[in-house]
Design a protein around this motif. Structure first.
Motif, PDB file in Angstrom:
ATOM      1  N   CYS A   1      66.801  44.948  38.562  1.00  0.00           N
ATOM      2  CA  CYS A   1      68.481  44.930  38.280  1.00  0.00           C
ATOM      3  C   CYS A   1      68.938  43.842  37.636  1.00  0.00           C
ATOM      4  O   CYS A   1      67.863  42.207  38.633  1.00  0.00           O
ATOM      5  CB  CYS A   1      69.684  45.627  38.862  1.00  0.00           C
ATOM      6  N   TYR A   2      69.548  43.413  36.582  1.00  0.00           N
ATOM      7  CA  TYR A   2      70.045  42.229  36.074  1.00  0.00           C
ATOM      8  C   TYR A   2      71.222  41.930  36.098  1.00  0.00           C
ATOM      9  O   TYR A   2      71.920  42.777  35.932  1.00  0.00           O
ATOM     10  CB  TYR A   2      69.799  41.921  34.793  1.00  0.00           C
ATOM     11  N   HIS A   3      71.798  41.341  36.957  1.00  0.00           N
ATOM     12  CA  HIS A   3      72.891  41.077  37.246  1.00  0.00           C
ATOM     13  C   HIS A   3      73.596  39.376  37.056  1.00  0.00           C
ATOM     14  O   HIS A   3      74.949  39.075  37.385  1.00  0.00           O
ATOM     15  CB  HIS A   3      73.622  40.841  38.669  1.00  0.00           C
ATOM     16  N   GLY A   4      73.407  39.353  35.703  1.00  0.00           N
ATOM     17  CA  GLY A   4      73.388  37.618  35.509  1.00  0.00           C
ATOM     18  C   GLY A   4      72.729  36.902  36.138  1.00  0.00           C
ATOM     19  O   GLY A   4      71.864  37.278  36.896  1.00  0.00           O
ATOM     20  N   HIS A   5      72.847  35.229  35.332  1.00  0.00           N
ATOM     21  CA  HIS A   5      71.967  34.099  35.702  1.00  0.00           C
ATOM     22  C   HIS A   5      72.464  33.315  36.834  1.00  0.00           C
ATOM     23  O   HIS A   5      71.765  32.510  37.551  1.00  0.00           O
ATOM     24  CB  HIS A   5      71.563  33.484  34.719  1.00  0.00           C
TER      25      HIS A   5
ATOM     26  N   ASP B   1      72.066  31.861  40.361  1.00  0.00           N
ATOM     27  CA  ASP B   1      70.811  31.600  41.639  1.00  0.00           C
ATOM     28  C   ASP B   1      70.179  32.587  41.881  1.00  0.00           C
ATOM     29  O   ASP B   1      69.265  33.636  42.403  1.00  0.00           O
ATOM     30  CB  ASP B   1      71.485  30.802  42.416  1.00  0.00           C
ATOM     31  N   GLY B   2      71.199  33.445  42.962  1.00  0.00           N
ATOM     32  CA  GLY B   2      71.261  34.662  44.023  1.00  0.00           C
ATOM     33  C   GLY B   2      70.434  35.958  43.288  1.00  0.00           C
ATOM     34  O   GLY B   2      69.746  37.342  43.825  1.00  0.00           O
ATOM     35  N   PHE B   3      70.935  36.046  42.117  1.00  0.00           N
ATOM     36  CA  PHE B   3      70.696  37.287  41.472  1.00  0.00           C
ATOM     37  C   PHE B   3      69.005  37.056  40.650  1.00  0.00           C
ATOM     38  O   PHE B   3      68.424  37.914  39.853  1.00  0.00           O
ATOM     39  CB  PHE B   3      71.619  37.644  40.284  1.00  0.00           C
ATOM     40  N   LEU B   4      68.978  36.213  40.659  1.00  0.00           N
ATOM     41  CA  LEU B   4      67.219  35.967  39.577  1.00  0.00           C
ATOM     42  C   LEU B   4      66.365  36.093  40.879  1.00  0.00           C
ATOM     43  O   LEU B   4      65.302  35.410  40.681  1.00  0.00           O
ATOM     44  CB  LEU B   4      67.653  34.551  39.176  1.00  0.00           C
ATOM     45  N   VAL B   5      66.091  37.051  41.361  1.00  0.00           N
ATOM     46  CA  VAL B   5      65.081  37.168  42.612  1.00  0.00           C
ATOM     47  C   VAL B   5      64.320  39.274  42.285  1.00  0.00           C
ATOM     48  O   VAL B   5      65.430  39.323  42.116  1.00  0.00           O
ATOM     49  CB  VAL B   5      65.360  37.340  43.926  1.00  0.00           C
ATOM     50  N   SER B   6      63.420  38.360  41.576  1.00  0.00           N
ATOM     51  CA  SER B   6      62.774  40.041  41.381  1.00  0.00           C
ATOM     52  C   SER B   6      64.321  40.764  39.781  1.00  0.00           C
ATOM     53  O   SER B   6      64.057  41.816  40.345  1.00  0.00           O
ATOM     54  CB  SER B   6      62.558  41.181  41.978  1.00  0.00           C
ATOM     55  N   ALA B   7      64.375  40.157  39.120  1.00  0.00           N
ATOM     56  CA  ALA B   7      65.785  40.190  37.961  1.00  0.00           C
ATOM     57  C   ALA B   7      65.256  41.297  36.853  1.00  0.00           C
ATOM     58  O   ALA B   7      64.395  40.904  36.313  1.00  0.00           O
ATOM     59  CB  ALA B   7      66.425  39.161  37.994  1.00  0.00           C
ATOM     60  N   GLY B   8      65.452  41.888  36.473  1.00  0.00           N
ATOM     61  CA  GLY B   8      65.221  42.678  34.740  1.00  0.00           C
ATOM     62  C   GLY B   8      65.960  41.929  33.753  1.00  0.00           C
ATOM     63  O   GLY B   8      66.129  40.307  33.916  1.00  0.00           O
ATOM     64  N   SER B   9      66.165  43.018  32.694  1.00  0.00           N
ATOM     65  CA  SER B   9      66.178  41.752  31.589  1.00  0.00           C
ATOM     66  C   SER B   9      65.451  40.765  30.891  1.00  0.00           C
ATOM     67  O   SER B   9      63.975  41.049  31.037  1.00  0.00           O
ATOM     68  CB  SER B   9      67.907  41.134  31.079  1.00  0.00           C
ATOM     69  N   GLY B  10      65.692  39.477  30.924  1.00  0.00           N
ATOM     70  CA  GLY B  10      65.218  38.212  30.262  1.00  0.00           C
ATOM     71  C   GLY B  10      64.080  37.956  31.156  1.00  0.00           C
ATOM     72  O   GLY B  10      62.934  37.424  30.939  1.00  0.00           O
TER      73      GLY B  10
END
Ligand code: KE4
Length: 423
Positions: free
Chosen positions: A142-146, A148-157
């Motif tokens: 899942c991607y919730h924007g960029h 810091d804490g969201f860029l762990v195993s994130a989707g999208s770009g």
């Protein structure tokens, strides 16, 4: 002779990292250069070389009414003629907030920001401030924007570019993010068992749109609701994509599950930079200046963007969502059948006016199964379709979007193009 688009891309790479202002636009994962766009209207865009594109990216979701919607344009131009930004409250901020609450009653109070990232980042800070807890649980892919804490195993770009983790995010921050596979309530329960009294929130895309489209399994969202209630964590629906798309009232309305906070973006601005977070009044009251959790923004509630958002939501309230969903399902289903007739394994995930064609025979229910799709075949499909004048997402980990501007002839044209593809 290089085209105008190629010339712009060459220039762009000397001033913009990768020649773009957002990575996924660079088309790196689909093996070609981006096209530079001169203008757009309805379901179409025209490149700087005058080539017409039938668009199914629709600015990654915002343009549900279609590009250059006349009512939205008129509202934004009127606002612009009265001043682009005041740095002071204006009536349109109140009107848009009240309109959002009318459409999504669980958003008793809202705060406007300027992007989806700002909305999700602020909602998580609020959840931490409200609960006094530090950890955040998100889902693989899942991607919730960029932030810091969201860029762990994130989707999208992040997934598109196969970035394992992102330099610049200290372990101390990344370690506050807990993960679980999408649709795996057992894994979520285990995380709560282990960390329950330190989990501030669970943030979820109620319909995942950044590993391609993944629908919530029956009971998944309600299960998250129940676990958050049991352990005193907040449930945040990140509806930046799904808000006003999977239903006018978003996923909360479609699935009948009430989160504590909702984040919005994309459609809410009608193409202008708008994000929003909101929810229960008792929680939102903790946001400065009414409470101690700080969040601010120079252009938050910008009068032009607010005018565009109001016009967008008023137009959407008059649209037939069921009819668009039916047309999109038939269209995406026929596209999948055309590709299967070429001998390709295709899993189609579709909901409302969004869909993803995964080149795999595996049902796609989470990030791991999404990754079984053949990216090289998707890249070939993307390039050929673009050559036939059909603009799909330049990544297999994104969604295609239809809009209320797509006509039956548009959908027929896209299917004709798909029939010509050699895979
Ligand atoms: P923005 O900061 O890009 O406005 O929103 C971040 C965001 C938050 N939550 C969800 C569910 C999102 O999908 C997004 C952004 N979506 C991507 C495409 N799937 C934006 C495209 C891009 O990064 O250029």
């Amino acid at each position: 002779m290089s085209s105008q688009s190629q010339s712009y891309f060459e220039r762009a790479q000397n001033i913009l990292p990768g020649g773009v202002n957002s990575p996924v636009r660079a088309c790196k994962s689909v093996g070609c250069d981006p096209l530079f766009i001169h203008r757009a209207a309805g379901s179409r865009m025209w490149t700087v070389d005058g080539d017409e594109l039938l668009d199914f990216v629709m600015s990654w979701g915002p343009m549900l009414l279609g590009h250059a919607n006349p009512a939205v344009e008129e509202a934004a131009i009127w606002a612009l003629k009265n001043g682009a930004s005041f740095g002071a409250p204006c009536p349109a901020e109140v009107e848009l907030g009240e309109l959002i609450r009318e459409i999504m009653p669980n958003m008793e109070m809202v705060r406007m920001v300027s992007s989806g990232t700002e909305a999700t980042m602020s909602a998580v800070r609020l959840a931490r401030g409200f609960t006094g807890r530090a950890k955040v649980l998100k889902f693989d892919g899942c991607y919730h924007g960029h932030s810091d804490g969201f860029l762990v195993s994130a989707g999208s770009g992040v997934a598109t570019l196969c970035i394992p983790g992102t330099p610049g995010v200290p372990d101390a921050i990344a370690n506050l993010t807990l993960l679980a596979p999408y649709n795996d309530l057992g894994a979520v329960a285990a995380q709560f068992e282990a960390h329950g009294d330190d989990i501030a929130c669970v943030i979820v895309e109620p319909v995942a749109g950044n590993v391609g489209l993944i629908a919530p399994a029956p009971g998944f969202l309600q299960g998250l609701r129940d676990l958050c209630t049991k352990y005193g964590a907040l449930l945040i629906f990140d509806e930046v994509i799904t808000g006003f798309r999977v239903a006018l009232g978003g996923a909360s309305q479609r699935f009948g599950v009430t989160p504590d906070l909702v984040t919005l973006g994309k459609i809410i601005g009608g193409g202008f930079p708008v994000g929003c977070y909101g929810g229960k009044k008792e929680i939102m009251a903790h946001i400065a200046p009414s409470g101690p959790v700080y969040q601010a923004g120079t252009l938050s509630g910008n009068p032009v963007a607010m005018a565009a958002g109001i016009a967008t939501l008023k137009q959407l309230a008059k649209q037939d969502y069921a009819a668009l969903e039916k047309r999109t399902a038939a269209f995406a289903g026929e596209m999948a059948d055309i590709l299967r007739a070429k001998g390709r394994k295709v899993t189609l995930n579709q909901m409302a006016s969004m869909f993803t064609l995964f080149f795999t025979e595996t049902p796609v229910t989470d990030y791991a199964t999404a990754k079984t799709a053949d990216g090289a075949v998707y890249g070939e499909f993307y390039r050929q379709m673009r050559g036939f004048g059909v603009n799909l997402a330049p990544s297999g980990f994104e969604c295609a979007f239809t809009s209320f501007a797509h006509t039956d002839d548009d959908l027929k044209k896209a299917l004709e193009a798909a029939r010509k593809v050699q895979l």
